[in-house]
Design a protein around this motif. Structure first.
Motif, PDB file in Angstrom:
ATOM      1  N   LYS A   7       0.859  -1.207   0.121  1.00  0.00           N
ATOM      2  CA  LYS A   7       0.071  -0.077  -0.018  1.00  0.00           C
ATOM      3  C   LYS A   7       0.778   1.212  -0.221  1.00  0.00           C
ATOM      4  CE  LYS A   7      -3.173   1.147   3.294  1.00  0.00           C
ATOM      5  NZ  LYS A   7      -4.152   0.650   4.367  1.00  0.00           N
ATOM      6  N   ARG A   8       1.847   1.177   0.910  1.00  0.00           N
ATOM      7  CA  ARG A   8       2.744   2.444   0.762  1.00  0.00           C
ATOM      8  C   ARG A   8       3.756   2.555  -0.383  1.00  0.00           C
ATOM      9  NH1 ARG A   8       4.706   6.044   0.442  1.00  0.00           N
ATOM     10  NH2 ARG A   8       5.810   7.588   1.740  1.00  0.00           N
ATOM     11  N   LEU A   9       4.024   1.490  -1.130  1.00  0.00           N
ATOM     12  CA  LEU A   9       4.571   1.489  -2.371  1.00  0.00           C
ATOM     13  C   LEU A   9       3.551   2.302  -3.435  1.00  0.00           C
ATOM     14  CD1 LEU A   9       6.839  -1.596  -2.582  1.00  0.00           C
ATOM     15  CD2 LEU A   9       7.529   0.961  -2.657  1.00  0.00           C
ATOM     16  N   GLY A  10       2.337   1.784  -3.258  1.00  0.00           N
ATOM     17  CA  GLY A  10       1.332   2.194  -4.005  1.00  0.00           C
ATOM     18  C   GLY A  10       1.161   3.773  -3.919  1.00  0.00           C
ATOM     19  N   ILE A  11       1.017   4.287  -2.914  1.00  0.00           N
ATOM     20  CA  ILE A  11       0.903   5.502  -2.456  1.00  0.00           C
ATOM     21  C   ILE A  11       2.263   6.410  -2.925  1.00  0.00           C
ATOM     22  CG2 ILE A  11       0.907   7.390  -0.602  1.00  0.00           C
ATOM     23  CD1 ILE A  11      -0.738   5.315   1.333  1.00  0.00           C
ATOM     24  N   GLY A  12       3.235   5.727  -2.767  1.00  0.00           N
ATOM     25  CA  GLY A  12       4.650   6.406  -3.599  1.00  0.00           C
ATOM     26  C   GLY A  12       4.750   6.647  -4.855  1.00  0.00           C
ATOM     27  N   LEU A  13       3.897   5.528  -5.564  1.00  0.00           N
ATOM     28  CA  LEU A  13       3.948   5.597  -7.290  1.00  0.00           C
ATOM     29  C   LEU A  13       2.973   6.761  -7.422  1.00  0.00           C
ATOM     30  CD1 LEU A  13       3.776   2.079  -8.560  1.00  0.00           C
ATOM     31  CD2 LEU A  13       5.197   3.804  -9.013  1.00  0.00           C
ATOM     32  N   VAL A  14       1.759   6.599  -6.814  1.00  0.00           N
ATOM     33  CA  VAL A  14       0.484   7.771  -6.954  1.00  0.00           C
ATOM     34  C   VAL A  14       1.215   9.240  -6.839  1.00  0.00           C
ATOM     35  CG1 VAL A  14      -1.498   8.685  -6.136  1.00  0.00           C
ATOM     36  CG2 VAL A  14      -1.338   6.201  -6.515  1.00  0.00           C
ATOM     37  N   THR A  15       2.151   9.173  -5.838  1.00  0.00           N
ATOM     38  CA  THR A  15       2.862  10.510  -5.401  1.00  0.00           C
ATOM     39  C   THR A  15       3.855  11.152  -6.662  1.00  0.00           C
ATOM     40  OG1 THR A  15       2.846   9.828  -3.087  1.00  0.00           O
ATOM     41  CG2 THR A  15       4.029  11.783  -3.689  1.00  0.00           C
ATOM     42  N   VAL A  16       4.477   9.989  -7.237  1.00  0.00           N
ATOM     43  CA  VAL A  16       5.396  10.072  -8.256  1.00  0.00           C
ATOM     44  C   VAL A  16       4.728  10.535  -9.355  1.00  0.00           C
ATOM     45  CG1 VAL A  16       6.996   9.086  -9.853  1.00  0.00           C
ATOM     46  CG2 VAL A  16       7.367   8.547  -7.441  1.00  0.00           C
ATOM     47  N   PHE A  17       3.473  10.089  -9.815  1.00  0.00           N
ATOM     48  CA  PHE A  17       2.628  10.382 -10.815  1.00  0.00           C
ATOM     49  C   PHE A  17       2.062  11.957 -10.598  1.00  0.00           C
ATOM     50  CE2 PHE A  17      -1.679  10.259 -12.753  1.00  0.00           C
ATOM     51  CZ  PHE A  17      -1.520  10.276 -14.103  1.00  0.00           C
ATOM     52  N   ALA A  18       1.772  12.323  -9.444  1.00  0.00           N
ATOM     53  CA  ALA A  18       1.097  13.598  -9.038  1.00  0.00           C
ATOM     54  C   ALA A  18       2.201  14.470  -9.152  1.00  0.00           C
ATOM     55  CB  ALA A  18       0.733  13.759  -7.858  1.00  0.00           C
ATOM     56  N   VAL A  19       3.371  14.059  -8.768  1.00  0.00           N
ATOM     57  CA  VAL A  19       4.402  15.104  -8.907  1.00  0.00           C
ATOM     58  C   VAL A  19       4.946  15.364 -10.361  1.00  0.00           C
ATOM     59  CG1 VAL A  19       7.120  15.152  -8.487  1.00  0.00           C
ATOM     60  CG2 VAL A  19       5.656  14.467  -6.593  1.00  0.00           C
ATOM     61  N   SER A  20       4.845  14.163 -11.222  1.00  0.00           N
ATOM     62  CA  SER A  20       5.202  14.513 -12.919  1.00  0.00           C
ATOM     63  C   SER A  20       4.082  15.258 -13.362  1.00  0.00           C
ATOM     64  CB  SER A  20       5.257  13.157 -13.515  1.00  0.00           C
ATOM     65  OG  SER A  20       3.804  12.515 -13.516  1.00  0.00           O
ATOM     66  N   LEU A  21       2.851  15.320 -12.763  1.00  0.00           N
ATOM     67  CA  LEU A  21       1.864  16.044 -13.481  1.00  0.00           C
ATOM     68  C   LEU A  21       2.344  17.650 -13.163  1.00  0.00           C
ATOM     69  CD1 LEU A  21      -1.465  14.293 -12.610  1.00  0.00           C
ATOM     70  CD2 LEU A  21      -0.539  14.913 -14.644  1.00  0.00           C
ATOM     71  N   ILE A  22       2.692  17.630 -11.883  1.00  0.00           N
ATOM     72  CA  ILE A  22       2.725  19.119 -11.343  1.00  0.00           C
ATOM     73  C   ILE A  22       3.947  19.754 -11.910  1.00  0.00           C
ATOM     74  CG2 ILE A  22       3.414  20.600  -9.245  1.00  0.00           C
ATOM     75  CD1 ILE A  22       2.044  18.460  -7.382  1.00  0.00           C
ATOM     76  N   ILE A  23       4.894  19.071 -12.130  1.00  0.00           N
ATOM     77  CA  ILE A  23       6.185  19.566 -12.849  1.00  0.00           C
ATOM     78  C   ILE A  23       5.811  19.803 -14.497  1.00  0.00           C
ATOM     79  CG2 ILE A  23       8.561  18.839 -13.745  1.00  0.00           C
ATOM     80  CD1 ILE A  23       8.938  17.861 -11.035  1.00  0.00           C
ATOM     81  N   PHE A  24       5.100  18.817 -15.135  1.00  0.00           N
ATOM     82  CA  PHE A  24       4.952  18.930 -16.434  1.00  0.00           C
ATOM     83  C   PHE A  24       4.276  20.095 -16.628  1.00  0.00           C
ATOM     84  CE2 PHE A  24       2.851  18.094 -20.430  1.00  0.00           C
ATOM     85  CZ  PHE A  24       4.168  17.970 -21.392  1.00  0.00           C
ATOM     86  N   PHE A  25       2.868  19.978 -16.223  1.00  0.00           N
ATOM     87  CA  PHE A  25       1.942  21.156 -16.360  1.00  0.00           C
ATOM     88  C   PHE A  25       2.355  22.418 -15.829  1.00  0.00           C
ATOM     89  CE2 PHE A  25      -0.365  17.323 -17.484  1.00  0.00           C
ATOM     90  CZ  PHE A  25      -0.836  17.622 -18.502  1.00  0.00           C
ATOM     91  N   GLY A  26       3.147  22.500 -14.569  1.00  0.00           N
ATOM     92  CA  GLY A  26       3.654  23.533 -13.845  1.00  0.00           C
ATOM     93  C   GLY A  26       4.581  24.354 -15.059  1.00  0.00           C
ATOM     94  N   THR A  27       5.295  23.804 -15.721  1.00  0.00           N
ATOM     95  CA  THR A  27       6.291  24.255 -16.679  1.00  0.00           C
ATOM     96  C   THR A  27       5.584  24.737 -17.993  1.00  0.00           C
ATOM     97  OG1 THR A  27       7.175  22.132 -17.038  1.00  0.00           O
ATOM     98  CG2 THR A  27       8.536  23.621 -15.659  1.00  0.00           C
ATOM     99  N   LYS A  28       4.233  24.050 -18.214  1.00  0.00           N
ATOM    100  CA  LYS A  28       3.825  24.330 -19.404  1.00  0.00           C
ATOM    101  C   LYS A  28       3.089  25.712 -19.507  1.00  0.00           C
ATOM    102  CE  LYS A  28       4.398  21.258 -22.333  1.00  0.00           C
ATOM    103  NZ  LYS A  28       5.041  21.394 -23.591  1.00  0.00           N
ATOM    104  N   ILE A  29       3.005  26.247 -18.229  1.00  0.00           N
ATOM    105  CA  ILE A  29       2.070  27.767 -18.240  1.00  0.00           C
ATOM    106  C   ILE A  29       3.154  28.506 -18.904  1.00  0.00           C
ATOM    107  CG2 ILE A  29       1.075  29.280 -16.580  1.00  0.00           C
ATOM    108  CD1 ILE A  29       1.273  27.256 -14.523  1.00  0.00           C
ATOM    109  N   LEU A  30       4.377  28.376 -19.098  1.00  0.00           N
ATOM    110  CA  LEU A  30       5.138  29.353 -19.747  1.00  0.00           C
ATOM    111  C   LEU A  30       4.787  29.776 -21.061  1.00  0.00           C
ATOM    112  CD1 LEU A  30       8.407  30.079 -18.801  1.00  0.00           C
ATOM    113  CD2 LEU A  30       8.899  28.452 -20.521  1.00  0.00           C
ATOM    114  N   PRO A  31       4.944  31.026 -21.315  1.00  0.00           N
ATOM    115  CA  PRO A  31       4.557  31.535 -22.502  1.00  0.00           C
ATOM    116  C   PRO A  31       5.579  31.165 -23.681  1.00  0.00           C
ATOM    117  CG  PRO A  31       5.167  33.175 -21.119  1.00  0.00           C
ATOM    118  CD  PRO A  31       5.142  31.922 -20.183  1.00  0.00           C
TER     119      PRO A  31
END
Lengths: 316, 309
Positions: A7-31
């Motif tokens: 379960k903890r590994l699963g949460i870790g994977l979900v976190t990594v996924f969320a992190v990748s979303l934040i990083i990818f779309f966070g930098t996509k705001i860039l004009p």
């Protein structure tokens, strides 16, 4: 236990996924987009469009994200916008410096600070403990560059050894020459993690020392040393592993300031450069690397906590 | 609680910066006479001193932050002397004046950001605590994702995306640190929610909003306030670190973190090192002083707050 781990590994994977979303779309705001930046202002519209197509920028955002994630997982971090160089190429020479400094910090800093912290817990309220607590409290609240400046003042200006900046190449240097080369950055980082580690390991041991079974041991007449080595320390081991992993995660942040302070090429200076030049492919790749390291260390910290404390394994 | 990570439940570990466990909260609100210890007094005096500089600094500073004390001479990194009590920096400006101008900026940004973080964190945190379990879980998981990123890395991504300015810095630090406060106030809300007096209020037929306002908030306010000082320290360190990396307050505006960066060259030239050491000392004295006060207050309120650092 196993199901909890999964379960903890699963949460870790979900976190990594969320992190990748934040990083990818966070930098996509860039004009502006990658193709335009790489070709410069003078590029013709056709050229830009062609490059956009080649880079896959004309595809929907979700498809782009998927491709980026797939490439990242297969070790392809993309091509830097400012230098037109693959990022893996940029990292190649630098990652060794960062890795060397952080792992040596861990090797030197962790045992020393654990010993100091446990000693503090063995003699609570003694002069040694009070001084230790005061120093570590002060160091925790002080910024990394303050610690670095103090060390530079002490070593470079007062003792006259070392250099305020890390100069020269690392090529062909032996292990001990490298330690001397990175002496000040390593010492600074040791101080940075030591202040946290000392406090936390001291608290971990003290906490065990306050538990009823230790009181029982005292009442039975078990000698003090034996209580600490045989009864307290073994039980504090799990929490201490937890503390160590948490602080190594902290190192990920500390290393950024320290690399910039001493001005040697490493991954952290690279990402700061990336932010200054708005090279968001670089930021995405390196940001993911840093965050992954951080998440993995946090995971280890949590697993250590599970392993050491049955109460966590069987929550009420 | 069974879905939470061990950091939530760990009794023995003083949690790390971003981890908050509610065991560490003070059990009671401070009652009776509150007396500062010696170190607490030292902390208070230092903080009051910096507050004074922050407010009145720009008026009593000998020069403007970008004025040159010796406009006619090549005067980089001068030793302290009459006319420039702390010497000059890399661009010939007066270090003392820049520290006085920077005080308000560094402290102001950090303070407003912390207040913003509290506003967002407390509203969402207590909101999550009183919401249905599903809403609570979704909010908590999103928050966990934020918590599992190194804060400086999040800051870097934001600055890369939208550039750096004072409002951006405030909002960035506010949002990043809101996640810690979310977790803290949610934990508090959860703890208070199941207490008998809340149960009684619910049975009495009070509405949700009334319960939040009259039962939960008064009981959560004190621990949250004690935590404020601690968060302020982290926000000051965060803002200064960003500025030190050249991604926070932008030149020519003075700010303690960026002053250290601008003048790093002084360490190599072997000239006056005061331009580097002075702003670094300013930040360190401020944060350590706040920490001393926090230690005192938390010791008094019976909690182990200081362990959290």
């Amino acid at each position: 236990m196993l199901s909890l781990l999964i379960k903890r590994l699963g949460i870790g994977l979900v976190t990594v996924f969320a992190v990748s979303l934040i990083i990818f779309f966070g930098t996509k705001i860039l004009p502006g987009d990658a193709a335009q930046i790489r070709l410069g202002q003078a590029a013709t519209a056709e050229n830009v469009a062609a490059l956009r197509e080649r880079l896959g920028l004309d595809q929907p955002l979700l498809v782009q994200y998927w491709n980026w994630l797939k490439n990242f997982l297969s070790g392809d971090l993309g091509v830097s916008l400012s230098g037109d160089v693959p990022i893996t190429e940029l990292i190649k020479d630098r990652y060794r410096n960062t890795l060397f400094v952080s792992s040596l910090t861990a090797l030197i800093g962790v045992p020393i600070s654990l010993a100091l912290g446990i000693l503090g817990a063995m003699f609570p309220r003694s002069i040694y403990d009070r001084v230790l607590t005061f120093v570590s409290v002060s160091l925790v609240a002080a910024p990394e560059f303050f610690t670095a400046t103090l060390l530079v003042l002490f070593f470079v200006f007062w003792l006259g050894i070392g250099n305020a900046v890390v100069v020269g190449s690392v090529e062909g240097k032996g292990f001990f020459e490298l330690i001397a080369h990175f002496g000040l950055p390593i010492t600074t980082l040791c101080f940075v993690i030591a202040s946290q580690l000392i406090r936390m390991s001291r608290a971990a041991v003290l906490n065990v020392m306050n538990s009823p079974y230790i009181e029982m041991a005292i009442l039975k007449g078990v000698p003090r040393n034996r209580i600490i080595y045989r009864h307290a320390l073994l039980n504090a081991l799990g929490p201490i592993v937890n503390v160590v992993a948490l602080n190594l995660a902290y190192l990920v942040t500390g290393v950024i300031v320290v690399e910039v302070y001493f001005g040697y090429p490493g991954l952290a200076t690279l990402i700061v450069q990336g932010v200054q030049t708005r090279d968001f492919v670089l930021i995405q790749g390196l940001g993911m690397l840093f965050c992954l390291t951080y998440v993995v260390l946090m995971l280890i910290a949590d697993i250590a906590a599970y392993m050491s404390n049955p109460r966590l394994r069987h929550p009420k | 609680m069974s879905t939470d990570s061990p950091a939530d439940q760990a009794h023995y570990v003083a949690p790390y910066d971003d981890g908050v466990s509610f065991d560490e909260l003070p059990d009671s609100t401070p009652g009776g006479k509150f007396r500062l210890s010696f170190t607490g007094w030292v902390g208070t005096i230092v903080v009051v001193f910096w507050l004074f500089i922050a407010v009145f600094g720009p008026f009593i500073a000998p020069y403007d932050e970008n004025d040159l004390p010796f406009p006619d001479a090549y005067s980089e990194f001068q030793e302290p002397q009459a006319g420039a009590l702390l010497g000059t920096d890399v661009m010939d400006r007066d270090v003392l004046s820049r520290i006085m101008f920077g005080a308000g900026r560094t402290m102001g940004i950090s303070f407003v950001a912390t207040v913003l973080a509290y506003f967002i964190g407390v509203v969402l945190g207590i909101g999550a605590a009183v919401s249905s379990p599903k809403v609570d879980m979704v909010m908590s998981r999103i928050n966990d994702a934020f918590l599992s990123l190194p804060s400086i890395m999040l800051g870097l991504v934001v600055v890369a995306a939208v550039g750096s300015s004072i409002p951006v810095l405030i909002v960035t630090a506010g949002v990043i640190y809101a996640s810690v406060i979310f977790r803290l106030s949610r934990a508090l809300g959860m703890e208070i929610k199941v207490m008998d007096f809340v149960e009684a209020a619910r049975v009495r037929g009070e509405g949700r909003w009334w319960i939040i306002r009259r039962e939960i908030w008064p009981n959560a306010a004190m621990p949250l306030m004690t935590d404020f000082g601690l968060r302020l320290i982290y926000v000051i360190l965060f803002i200064s670190s960003l500025s030190f990396l050249g991604l926070g307050v932008q030149p020519p505006q003075a700010d303690w973190g960026s002053m250290v960066r601008e003048n790093l060259g002084a360490l190599q030239y072997g000239t006056s090192i005061i331009p580097v050491i002075a702003p670094a000392i300013a930040i360190a004295t401020l944060t350590v002083a706040i920490n001393l006060i926090v230690d005192d207050v938390s010791a008094h309120s019976g909690g182990k707050l200081s362990n959290r650092l």
